[in-house]
Enzyme design. Sequence first.
Site, PDB file in Angstrom:
ATOM      1  N   TYR A 177     -15.160   1.036  -7.847  1.00 23.11           N
ATOM      2  CA  TYR A 177     -16.341   1.582  -7.550  1.00 23.11           C
ATOM      3  C   TYR A 177     -16.872   1.275  -8.033  1.00 23.11           C
ATOM      4  O   TYR A 177     -18.381   1.994  -8.495  1.00 23.11           O
ATOM      5  CB  TYR A 177     -16.366   3.393  -6.742  1.00 23.11           C
ATOM      6  CG  TYR A 177     -15.609   4.017  -5.360  1.00 23.11           C
ATOM      7  CD1 TYR A 177     -15.544   2.957  -4.373  1.00 23.11           C
ATOM      8  CD2 TYR A 177     -13.648   3.283  -5.955  1.00 23.11           C
ATOM      9  CE1 TYR A 177     -14.796   2.915  -3.274  1.00 23.11           C
ATOM     10  CE2 TYR A 177     -13.146   3.560  -4.838  1.00 23.11           C
ATOM     11  CZ  TYR A 177     -13.258   3.508  -3.563  1.00 23.11           C
ATOM     12  OH  TYR A 177     -12.807   3.452  -2.653  1.00 23.11           O
ATOM     13  N   LYS A 200       1.107  -1.655  -0.011  1.00 27.37           N
ATOM     14  CA  LYS A 200       0.060  -0.126  -0.168  1.00 27.37           C
ATOM     15  C   LYS A 200       0.943   1.615  -0.477  1.00 27.37           C
ATOM     16  O   LYS A 200       1.772   1.409   1.329  1.00 27.37           O
ATOM     17  CB  LYS A 200      -0.612   0.275   1.497  1.00 27.37           C
ATOM     18  CG  LYS A 200      -2.246   0.784   1.435  1.00 27.37           C
ATOM     19  CD  LYS A 200      -2.997   0.912   2.514  1.00 27.37           C
ATOM     20  CE  LYS A 200      -3.760   2.379   2.788  1.00 27.37           C
ATOM     21  NZ  LYS A 200      -4.838   2.121   3.442  1.00 27.37           N
ATOM     22  N   GLU A 210       7.350  -6.630   1.986  1.00 29.82           N
ATOM     23  CA  GLU A 210       6.270  -7.082   2.809  1.00 29.82           C
ATOM     24  C   GLU A 210       5.147  -8.593   2.358  1.00 29.82           C
ATOM     25  O   GLU A 210       4.891  -8.448   3.079  1.00 29.82           O
ATOM     26  CB  GLU A 210       5.617  -5.783   2.194  1.00 29.82           C
ATOM     27  CG  GLU A 210       5.974  -4.051   2.296  1.00 29.82           C
ATOM     28  CD  GLU A 210       5.572  -4.059   3.882  1.00 29.82           C
ATOM     29  OE1 GLU A 210       5.315  -4.804   4.795  1.00 29.82           O
ATOM     30  OE2 GLU A 210       6.020  -2.480   4.464  1.00 29.82           O
ATOM     31  N   ARG A 233     -10.579  10.012   1.232  1.00 27.65           N
ATOM     32  CA  ARG A 233     -11.190  11.109   2.136  1.00 27.65           C
ATOM     33  C   ARG A 233     -11.264  11.868   2.332  1.00 27.65           C
ATOM     34  O   ARG A 233     -12.359  12.056   3.636  1.00 27.65           O
ATOM     35  CB  ARG A 233      -9.307  11.709   2.259  1.00 27.65           C
ATOM     36  CG  ARG A 233      -8.304  11.289   2.713  1.00 27.65           C
ATOM     37  CD  ARG A 233      -6.535  12.050   2.983  1.00 27.65           C
ATOM     38  NE  ARG A 233      -5.767  11.523   3.074  1.00 27.65           N
ATOM     39  CZ  ARG A 233      -4.196  11.343   2.823  1.00 27.65           C
ATOM     40  NH1 ARG A 233      -3.972  13.539   2.816  1.00 27.65           N
ATOM     41  NH2 ARG A 233      -3.290  10.648   3.209  1.00 27.65           N
ATOM     42  N   LYS A 274      -2.028  -1.320  -3.867  1.00 23.04           N
ATOM     43  CA  LYS A 274      -2.476  -0.474  -3.562  1.00 23.04           C
ATOM     44  C   LYS A 274      -2.148   1.219  -3.719  1.00 23.04           C
ATOM     45  O   LYS A 274      -1.349   0.828  -2.935  1.00 23.04           O
ATOM     46  CB  LYS A 274      -4.464   0.110  -2.670  1.00 23.04           C
ATOM     47  CG  LYS A 274      -4.923   0.776  -2.547  1.00 23.04           C
ATOM     48  CD  LYS A 274      -5.306   0.917  -0.973  1.00 23.04           C
ATOM     49  CE  LYS A 274      -6.483   1.805  -1.484  1.00 23.04           C
ATOM     50  NZ  LYS A 274      -7.350   1.857   0.691  1.00 23.04           N
ATOM     51  N   ARG A 291       0.640  10.023   5.446  1.00 22.19           N
ATOM     52  CA  ARG A 291       1.453   8.949   5.905  1.00 22.19           C
ATOM     53  C   ARG A 291       2.102   7.881   5.531  1.00 22.19           C
ATOM     54  O   ARG A 291       2.780   6.505   5.490  1.00 22.19           O
ATOM     55  CB  ARG A 291      -0.067   8.095   6.122  1.00 22.19           C
ATOM     56  CG  ARG A 291      -1.314   8.614   6.332  1.00 22.19           C
ATOM     57  CD  ARG A 291      -2.722   7.034   6.474  1.00 22.19           C
ATOM     58  NE  ARG A 291      -3.531   8.213   6.471  1.00 22.19           N
ATOM     59  CZ  ARG A 291      -5.347   8.101   6.604  1.00 22.19           C
ATOM     60  NH1 ARG A 291      -4.880   8.339   4.884  1.00 22.19           N
ATOM     61  NH2 ARG A 291      -5.729   8.007   7.225  1.00 22.19           N
TER      62      ARG A 291
END
Length: 330
Positions: free
Chosen positions: A321, A204, A241, A214, A256, A225
Amino acid sequence: MSSTYGRFPGARPRRLRTTPAMRRMVAETRLHPADLILPAFVREGISEPVPIGSMPGVVQHTRDTLRKAAVDAVSAGVSGIMLFGVPEDSKKDAAGTAGTDPDGILQVALRDVRSEVGDDLVIMSDLCLDEFTDHGHCGVLTPDGRVDNDATLERYAEMARVQADAGAHTVGPSGMMDGQVRVIREALDGAGHEDVSILAYTAKYASAFYGPFREAVGSSLKGDRKTYQQDGANARESLRELALDLEEGADMVMVKPAMPYLDIVRDVAESVDVPVAAYQISGEYAMIEAAAEKGWIDRDAAILEALTGIKRAGAQNILTYWATEVARRL
């Protein structure tokens, strides 16, 4: 090749592009409704869906409209739904306690959807604190404002238990804390939820394309972040990872965003024998919708092209979406 058909004029690849039926027959990549997972937002304290301005066509659902969205997804053949809870601002605090409240909005929504569609849809829950903290970070903070990795893991373990209790088939830890998959697996197993699977947000990246999201979750984030999400300049790091997540017990893994990281999708897909997902995030959605609204691109064709590219890169499943819309078109 030395044969007549190995070079022009004998070799003419265009022969396999002559008609829609021919192109469909020889297509190497096929989208299927079962490839698709619908991300959905449910907001506490509203009586009507709230449109998300930067994501035309996407809303913050009420509990009732979320149930309908889940039913619609099932009827279209979509395989999963990923739920994000949006609490009332007054319920946000430094520890994100609304995220582990059995009666918090996400847990309520999980129970709603599970009671509505049962096992006909894979019901997934975002396992992260960012929607529930007043500072907007994905974990709890140290006194000097840094995200405390190990203290956050304790919160994730609790989140995993309450989400599984509420009916999640799959939890999606998205906070990019070191060790999160192991802690969540142990928490689930210790609570008798051995059958609940983990879709690990393995790679990510800290991305500019998260902007509309957001708004969708009413984020309180100040700053960024970058100390826990991956740096977009790095590729090999994602494989580290990946190895850690698999060793810790991830059942599925995710990259992502999707579009700017198709090389990572390919690298991950070629390295594992577990299902690989990619998340076509809010900014990817917004770009296509905005350009189409201005008449600059063919909306429907661009949507299918983008999704096909993600599948071609190696993603078995795609969070988008447009999941229900596209599933119906397919």
